[in-house]
Write a protein that holds these residues in place. Structure first.
Motif: not given
Length: 146
Positions: A110-113, A115-116, A122-123, A126-127
């Motif tokens: 998952p993106d949130r994990l 990313k952390r 920021s999104e 990350k992207d």
């Protein structure tokens, strides 16, 4: 598991550090096992920097508890990958960050994990590191029934 504390970085918005956790896989490539072997062989304690400079002595090498410089880290990365990568001048330390982010996305993390875990602020930041696989890109038109 392995817990690493990143005391400061340019991506740390609040300047309070971050804990990174890594699971043990019990495989030959397990980063937890590799880190434990490294710490044992280097004779480092848990509170010293993970990667230290080495000074050559009459009896071998002695660790100097001063952190590893970026330029030396880059030299080590290039040396490690020179026999694998066709154009070694095309990679750097951020290639590992980008490859890790891409592998995480393609593995369904998952993106949130991730990313952390990667300490992205920021999104958008990350992207910029992720290269979507062809399969995931094709899934968009498949989902739309095109």
């Amino acid at each position: 598991m392995l817990k690493l504390f990143i005391q400061s970085s340019k991506t740390d918005q609040y300047r309070d550090g971050a804990w990174i956790v890594v699971a043990s896989s019990r495989k030959a490539t397990c980063p937890v096992a590799m880190m434990n072997r490294y710490l044992d062989r280097a004779g480092l304690s848990c509170d010293s920097p993970s990667f230290c400079q080495l000074s050559k002595t009459k009896c071998g090498y002695k660790t100097r508890c001063k952190g590893l410089s970026y330029s030396r880290l880059r030299e080590l990365v290039l040396e490690a990958f020179k026999d694998i990568v066709p154009d070694i001048s095309a990679i750097g330390t951020h290639s590992l960050r980008s490859g890790g982010a891409t592998a995480a996305v393609n593995a369904g993390v998952p993106d949130r994990l991730f990313k952390r875990h990667g300490r992205w602020a920021s999104e958008a930041a990350k992207d910029g590191y992720v290269q979507d696989s062809l399969t995931s890109r094709l899934s968009v038109s498949k989902a739309l029934g095109i």
